[in-house]
Structure formats: structure tokens, C-alpha cells
Design an enzyme around this catalytic site. Structure first.
Site, PDB file in Angstrom:
ATOM      1  N   GLY A 191     -53.838  21.251  87.485  1.00  0.00           N
ATOM      2  CA  GLY A 191     -52.856  22.261  87.879  1.00  0.00           C
ATOM      3  C   GLY A 191     -53.546  23.568  88.247  1.00  0.00           C
ATOM      4  N   GLY A 192     -53.616  24.486  87.283  1.00  0.00           N
ATOM      5  CA  GLY A 192     -54.129  25.834  87.526  1.00  0.00           C
ATOM      6  C   GLY A 192     -55.445  25.875  88.281  1.00  0.00           C
ATOM      7  N   GLU A 229     -42.905  18.731  83.578  1.00  0.00           N
ATOM      8  CA  GLU A 229     -42.029  19.864  83.923  1.00  0.00           C
ATOM      9  C   GLU A 229     -40.724  19.362  84.533  1.00  0.00           C
ATOM     10  OE1 GLU A 229     -44.973  21.958  86.210  1.00  0.00           O
ATOM     11  OE2 GLU A 229     -46.074  22.351  84.359  1.00  0.00           O
ATOM     12  N   SER A 233     -54.951  21.375  81.490  1.00  0.00           N
ATOM     13  CA  SER A 233     -56.016  22.385  81.388  1.00  0.00           C
ATOM     14  C   SER A 233     -57.403  21.842  81.719  1.00  0.00           C
ATOM     15  CB  SER A 233     -56.012  23.048  80.002  1.00  0.00           C
ATOM     16  OG  SER A 233     -54.782  23.729  79.781  1.00  0.00           O
ATOM     17  N   GLY A 265     -51.160  23.755  81.163  1.00  0.00           N
ATOM     18  CA  GLY A 265     -51.003  25.182  81.437  1.00  0.00           C
ATOM     19  C   GLY A 265     -51.238  26.072  80.226  1.00  0.00           C
ATOM     20  N   HIS A 292     -43.415  14.269  86.402  1.00  0.00           N
ATOM     21  CA  HIS A 292     -44.215  15.292  85.725  1.00  0.00           C
ATOM     22  C   HIS A 292     -43.426  15.846  84.537  1.00  0.00           C
ATOM     23  CE1 HIS A 292     -46.302  19.071  84.993  1.00  0.00           C
ATOM     24  NE2 HIS A 292     -47.344  18.499  85.562  1.00  0.00           N
ATOM     25  N   ASN A 329     -52.498  19.537  91.562  1.00  0.00           N
ATOM     26  CA  ASN A 329     -51.049  19.720  91.529  1.00  0.00           C
ATOM     27  C   ASN A 329     -50.789  21.216  91.654  1.00  0.00           C
ATOM     28  OD1 ASN A 329     -48.335  19.876  90.958  1.00  0.00           O
ATOM     29  ND2 ASN A 329     -48.523  19.258  88.795  1.00  0.00           N
ATOM     30  N   TRP A 330     -50.451  21.622  92.868  1.00  0.00           N
ATOM     31  CA  TRP A 330     -50.269  23.063  93.116  1.00  0.00           C
ATOM     32  C   TRP A 330     -49.007  23.603  92.456  1.00  0.00           C
ATOM     33  CZ3 TRP A 330     -51.444  24.349  98.996  1.00  0.00           C
ATOM     34  CH2 TRP A 330     -52.797  24.043  99.267  1.00  0.00           C
ATOM     35  N   LYS A 331     -48.102  22.715  92.054  1.00  0.00           N
ATOM     36  CA  LYS A 331     -46.800  23.142  91.508  1.00  0.00           C
ATOM     37  C   LYS A 331     -46.114  24.078  92.515  1.00  0.00           C
ATOM     38  CE  LYS A 331     -48.657  22.273  86.962  1.00  0.00           C
ATOM     39  NZ  LYS A 331     -48.591  22.504  85.523  1.00  0.00           N
ATOM     40  N   GLU A 348     -50.806  13.088  80.619  1.00  0.00           N
ATOM     41  CA  GLU A 348     -50.860  14.539  80.461  1.00  0.00           C
ATOM     42  C   GLU A 348     -50.154  14.943  79.170  1.00  0.00           C
ATOM     43  OE1 GLU A 348     -51.356  16.622  84.503  1.00  0.00           O
ATOM     44  OE2 GLU A 348     -49.224  16.251  84.248  1.00  0.00           O
TER      45      GLU A 348
HETATM   46  P1  PGA Z   1     -52.826  22.451  84.212  1.00  0.00           P
HETATM   47  O1  PGA Z   1     -51.650  21.503  84.787  1.00  0.00           O
HETATM   48  O2  PGA Z   1     -54.117  21.898  84.745  1.00  0.00           O
HETATM   49  O3  PGA Z   1     -52.503  23.804  84.733  1.00  0.00           O
HETATM   50  O4  PGA Z   1     -52.761  22.361  82.712  1.00  0.00           O
HETATM   51  C1  PGA Z   1     -51.817  20.121  84.893  1.00  0.00           C
HETATM   52  C2  PGA Z   1     -50.519  19.488  85.365  1.00  0.00           C
HETATM   53  O5  PGA Z   1     -49.461  19.947  84.922  1.00  0.00           O
HETATM   54  O6  PGA Z   1     -50.523  18.559  86.188  1.00  0.00           O
END
Ligand code: PGA
Length: 250
Positions: free
Chosen positions: A233-234, A96, A212, A172, A94, A9-11, A166
Site C-alpha cells: 500500500g503506502g 478495507e 506495511s 497501514g 480487501h 495497491n494505490w488505494k 494481509e
Molecule cells: P500498507 O497496505 O502497505 O499501506 O500497509 C497494504 C494493503 O492494504 O494492501
């Protein structure tokens, strides 16, 4: 044995040049895996990502879609606009989007239904906040998210859905759920699906862990029996790290 589904997930990261570089680095690094590899990129990178990954084992997803086919919805993207350009997956709900953009279980359901109708495979995100976990409400929150967010979803439709568990406190933050915490929570989520759809359907359902997850902890998490993959994500922004997650489970 199920294979694993690993989605990046590049966001809101990677402009066109960065996207091209990352995808070109990734292609040779993940080509031998038996796991399913998906990259969910910003809308503006989708066309390029589809083109660059053609003929490879990397699938492309978006990070949201609307539930209407067209109309006066400024800033939104219809599911058919995604399938038309070759997008196969879409992240829905998600945390967010739930916390910053007012997404609810009801809008998650609308978007999921529309995505399925257009032929997309939704990756539907659920998960509790730290406050909800610490106050003993984790199970009731996850139950509500499944019961409300999958209200009209049939067992046949569920076949084309991936669920991502999640925990919001792990996204994050660098704080990962332990292998056991993630496994237990996903086992609980699966039991809620089993109550509605039966054990066989629930066992078939792919439920990822996200929060994470990275090249260091992926092997432990992915070896847990309930964890069918990861939403990353990251660590999905660095080819070396993401490919190590993809290749962590043989
Ligand atoms: P993260 O994000 O790996 O940076 O914690 C995961 C996500 O939000 O899908």
C-alpha cells in the site's frame, strides 16, 4: 523456484498528474526484474496507466469490480469494462472493502467468479484482525475465508488467482508481521488450500504478504519460503520505495 509477484495497491490516492509522474518514474526502475510487477490504481487512472505501461513489464490492475455484467448498480464497475480497456488484474475483498463497504466472503466469491469469467486475474485478500489473532481465532478466520470465499472455485480457476494474506493489524499501521509470523500464517493458508485442492495445486498457488511491507523489510519477507510476493500500500506511492521492493528479491 517461483518468481515473486509484487503488486502496488494505490488505494484512493494519485490524481491523473500524480499517476503519470509515478508511473514514468517507475518504468526504468523496475524494468530489469524477473518478478511480476502490478500496479492497482483508482478507476480514474486505469486508462492512463494502461497506456503509459504498454510495452513495459508493468501490469495494471483495478481495486474492485462488480459481479454483474451490466444493470442498475449505481457506482459499480463490471469486469468486462476493465478488460475492455486493457486491465489484467483486480483486487477483490480487501479488508478495507470488508470493513467499510460490507464485503463478505460470499460477495468476494461472486466478484472473483465474475472477474475470472471476464478474463481478469483476481488478487483475493484475506486476513485476520488483531482481536481475532489475540483471541486465538486466527486459524479459524483464515479457514473460513478460504472455505467460503473459494467455495465454487475449481483448481483450474485457482491457477489464475493470486491470494494476498494481509493481517488487518499490519495494514497501514507501520506494524509489519515478522518474517516468521507472515511465513507461518501463509503456510497455514496454503495447508487449507491443500486440503481442498491437493498439495501440488496449493504449492503452485501464489500467496502474497501484505501489511506495511516496504523497501526496508521486503528482502526479509520475500526470502521466506512460503511468501510468493507482496501487496504494497503506502510504499507503492513512492517510486523509489516500490522499486526497491520489486528489486529486493533477485
Ligand atoms: P500498507 O497496505 O502497505 O499501506 O500497509 C497494504 C494493503 O492494504 O494492501
Amino acid at each position: 523456484m517461483k518468481n515473486k509477484i509484487i503488486a502496488g495497491n494505490w488505494k484512493m490516492n494519485n490524481n491523473r498528474a500524480q499517476a503519470i509522474e509515478l508511473i514514468n518514474q517507475l518504468i526504468p526502475l523496475v524494468k530489469d526484474t524477473n518478478n511480476t510487477v502490478i500496479i492497482c490504481v483508482p478507476f480514474t487512472d486505469l486508462c492512463k496507466a494502461v497506456k503509459l505501461t504498454k510495452g513495459t513489464n508493468i501490469h495494471v490492475g483495478a481495486q474492485n469490480c462488480h459481479w454483474k455484467e451490466s444493470g442498475a448498480y449505481t457506482g459499480e464497475i463490471a469486469p468486462s469494462m476493465l478488460t475492455e480497456i486493457g486491465v489484467e488484474y483486480v483486487i477483490i475483498g480487501h479488508s478495507e472493502r470488508r470493513s467499510y463497504f460490507g464485503e463478505t466472503d460470499q460477495t468476494v466469491l461472486l466478484r472473483t467468479k465474475a472477474a475470472l469469467a471476464a478474463g481478469l486475474k483476481p488478487i483475493v485478500c484475506i486476513g485476520e484482525t488483531l482481536e481475532e489473532r489475540n483471541s486465538g481465532n486466527m486459524e479459524s478466520v483464515l479457514t473460513r475465508q478460504v472455505v467460503e470465499g473459494f467455495k465454487d472455485i475449481s483448481a483450474e480457476e485457482l491457477d489464475n488467482i493470486i491470494v494476498a494474506y494481509e493481517p488487518v493489524w499490519a495494514i497501514g499501521t507501520g506494524v509489519t508481521a515478522t518474517d516468521e509470523q507472515a511465513n507461518d500464517a501463509i503456510g497455514f493458508v496454503r495447508s487449507v488450500f491443500a486440503q481442498k485442492y491437493g498439495q501440488e495445486v496449493a504449492n503452485k498457488l501464489y500467496i502474497q504478504y501484505g501489511g506495511s511491507m516496504n523497501d526496508k523489510n521486503a528482502q526479509g519477507l520475500l526470502s521466506m519460503p512460503q511468501i510468493d510476493g507482496g501487496l504494497i500500500g503506502g510504499a507503492s506511492l513512492v517510486a523509489d520505495k516500490f522499486s526497491k521492493v520489486v528489486n529486493a528479491h533477485k
